[in-house]
Design an enzyme around this catalytic site. Structure first.
Site, mmCIF file in Angstrom:
data_model
loop_
_atom_site.group_PDB
_atom_site.id
_atom_site.type_symbol
_atom_site.label_atom_id
_atom_site.label_comp_id
_atom_site.label_asym_id
_atom_site.label_seq_id
_atom_site.Cartn_x
_atom_site.Cartn_y
_atom_site.Cartn_z
ATOM 1 N N CYS A 1 0.831 -1.208 0.000
ATOM 2 C CA CYS A 1 0.000 0.000 0.000
ATOM 3 C C CYS A 1 0.865 1.257 0.000
ATOM 4 O O CYS A 1 1.447 1.582 -1.025
ATOM 5 C CB CYS A 1 -1.006 -0.049 1.147
ATOM 6 S SG CYS A 1 -2.445 0.972 0.793
ATOM 7 N N HIS B 1 -3.666 -5.061 0.266
ATOM 8 C CA HIS B 1 -3.101 -5.633 1.503
ATOM 9 C C HIS B 1 -3.163 -7.158 1.472
ATOM 10 O O HIS B 1 -4.145 -7.732 1.938
ATOM 11 C CB HIS B 1 -3.891 -5.125 2.713
ATOM 12 C CG HIS B 1 -3.727 -3.675 2.972
ATOM 13 N ND1 HIS B 1 -2.836 -3.180 3.888
ATOM 14 C CD2 HIS B 1 -4.328 -2.603 2.406
ATOM 15 C CE1 HIS B 1 -2.897 -1.852 3.888
ATOM 16 N NE2 HIS B 1 -3.795 -1.485 3.006
ATOM 17 N N GLU C 1 -1.701 -9.188 3.319
ATOM 18 C CA GLU C 1 -1.635 -9.743 4.681
ATOM 19 C C GLU C 1 -3.003 -10.117 5.238
ATOM 20 O O GLU C 1 -3.122 -11.031 6.048
ATOM 21 C CB GLU C 1 -0.904 -8.784 5.630
ATOM 22 C CG GLU C 1 -1.615 -7.480 5.994
ATOM 23 C CD GLU C 1 -1.412 -6.339 4.992
ATOM 24 O OE1 GLU C 1 -1.064 -6.620 3.827
ATOM 25 O OE2 GLU C 1 -1.625 -5.176 5.382
#
Ligand code: GLN
EC number: 6.3.4.2
Length: 537
Positions: A384, A510, A512
């Protein structure tokens, strides 16, 4: 199964006991036994969602596929269960009040005095049963944020009491998570705080069915008996939760203690087969027996607090196990990186991750770290803001636009290589208005991104207002920074990468948020693999 069963998890004595991990571990066991299980969290603060909270206040803001900005515990639920959560899985007091007050303004309570009981509690009860009524779940676990006895938790506790009464004792149970402190000077575990906390719960009309006791030392049978007697629970319902070396150990510990079996018995449900934890235990075995060790620098500005980058840290645990590698994540404060100390600060790193973030603080350090990774061929992943900073670094140091910047950091730059997205320009409210949730991305063949994902269409979660400025696309690509992933509808650049580098990739989304124990994220898995490979060389 036609009646959805409810398990409520409350906390006592102190906060931070890990209600989320206990809820997720129990859910994992119930899921493993064949019950469709979900977890939801009710938070007692007045923000409508945690999206407007500084990470120092409440840790990372987790984002779901459907674009909810949520508590970080939802990340644990997904990582354990491997099932996506949604808007419905996280409710705050702010959300409850907002919806009751909006109803009041619409005239839905016309003529009535609107009160905490019954209007707020009814709204809470309705929301608590929303997922249960969808028909998608056999068991709904509800975690109540905060600690029993707090003023803020009272409407939730009252709603739980009413729901247990409405649904009947075999359909709704309460698990109370508490702490058994160890007094080193006396060499003793102490049960008194737990007795008081259970009493507080009883004053609100709730009887705990199961006690889960956090402890640093084994709890003897004698203490278990005492807890059972004074807290009014069955002996088998006193569950020890001893400190574990990793949170991923907790489902097995709860299985040994029989938490799932006691809960099922109270809910009048059959045990079915023993939980299937095969994949889970394979992951644990790999996690505990690494063959390699690597150091990855996490360059960010919230590094003082572990919880601020929770999902990234967990994604490295999943990817590390997948590569049989111990990943030491070394947090480095970007604010304190400068040209003088950068070599010293980054020299022991085998890989560099530049973290997401907002605002100007620490930006130049991030750009310098990316410059270092690019030139020294250190594997790099930018997430990001990290991807946006990679674009700025390349524009400054390769294209030669010395003042290249994001308009977030410098609205007057003559080279806005990252700028505000068109549809953000009219946005005035701060809450829930970013580009949020899952968006598609089209990946170009013959790219690092394609080798990582092995497919051309992916979907990833977002949380941002600024974007790569396509005006500079041709120029940057010509100079070597390739846009390898693009949103098929808007053309927005989602992935940038470099060819002449062992591993250099920046993503606007993202990854994650989507890494789970059973599905470690390919971007993290490949990043770790590339770092291991580069280190060997
Ligand atoms: N601040 C940047 C934006 O709003 C990046 C956000 C992030 O890293 N999540 O676009």
């Amino acid at each position: 199964m036609n009646q959805t069963k409810y398990i409520f998890v409350t906390g006592g004595v102190t906060s931070s006991l890990g209600k989320g991990i206990i809820a997720a571990s129990l859910a994992k066991l119930l899921q493993g036994r064949g019950y469709r299980t979900t977890i939801q969290k009710f938070d007692p603060y007045l923000n409508v969602d945690p999206g407007t909270l500084n990470p120092y206040e409440h840790g990372e803001c987790y984002v779901t596929d459907d674009g909810a900005e949520t508590d970080l515990d939802l990340g644990h639920y997904e990582r354990f269960l491997n099932v996506p959560t949604s808007q419905a899985n996280n409710v705050t007091t702010g959300r409850i009040y907002l919806s009751v007050i909006e109803k009041e303004r619409r005239g839905e309570f016309l003529g009535k005095t609107v009160q905490v009981v019954p209007h707020i509690t009814n709204e809470i009860k309705e929301r608590m049963q929303l997922l249960g009524k969808s028909g998608d779940f056999d068991i709904v676990i509800t975690e109540i944020g905060g600690t029993v006895g707090d003023i803020e938790s009272l409407p939730y506790i009252e709603s739980v009491r009413q729901l247990v009464w409405d649904l009947g004792e075999n359909n709704a149970i309460v698990i109370h998570l508490t702490l058994i402190p160890y007094l080193a000077a006396a060499g003793e575990l102490k049960t008194k705080p737990t007795q008081h906390s259970v009493k507080t719960l009883m004053e609100s009309g709730i009887k705990a069915d199961i006690l889960v006791c956090r402890t640093e030392h084994q709890i003897s049978q004698e203490i278990r008996n005492k807890l059972a007697l004074f807290c009014n629970v069955k002996k088998e319902a006193v569950i020890q939760s001893i400190d574990a070396s990793t949170i991923y150990e907790v489902p097995n510990l709860m299985l040994e203690e029989g938490l799932d079996v006691v809960a099922l018995k109270k809910l009048d449900l059959p045990k079915k087969a023993a939980p299937d934890l095969k994949n889970w235990n394979t992951f644990l075995r790999r996690l505990k027996n690494p063959k390699h060790t690597i150091n990855i620098g996490l360059i960010g500005k919230y590094v003082e607090m572990q919880d601020c980058y929770k999902s990234i840290l967990e994604a490295f645990i999943h990817a590390g196990a997948a590569n049989e590698t111990k990943v030491n994540v070394i947090s480095i404060h970007s604010e304190y990186i400068d040209l003088e100390n950068i070599k010293e600060k980054l020299k022991d790193l085998d890989g560099i991750l530049v973290a997401p973030g907002f605002g100007e603080r620490g930006i130049e350090g991030k750009i310098e770290a990316i410059h270092y990774a690019r030139e020294n061929k250190v594997p790099f992943l930018g997430i990001c803001l990290g991807m946006q900073m990679a674009t700025i670094e390349y524009s400054r140091n390769v294209l030669g636009y010395a003042d290249a910047n994001s308009t977030e950091m410098n609205p007057d730059t003559t080279n806005p290589v990252v700028n505000l997205m068109e549809d953000q320009k009219t946005v005035t409210d701060k809450g829930g208005t970013m580009r949020l949730g899952a968006w598609k991305c089209e990946i170009k063949p013959d790219t690092l991104a394609y080798r990582i994902y092995g497919k051309t269409t992916i979907s990833e979660r977002h949380r941002h207002r600024y974007e790569f400025n396509s005006h500079y696309l041709a120029e940057l690509e010509k100079a070597g920074l390739k846009a390898s992933g693009v949103n098929p509808e808007t053309g927005l650049v989602e992935i940038v990468e470099l060819e002449d580098h062992p591993f250099y990739i920046g993503v606007q989304y993202h990854p994650e948020y989507k890494s789970t124990v059973e599905n470690p994220h390919p971007l993290f898995v490949n990043f770790v693999a590339a770092v291991v490979k580069a280190k060997k060389k």
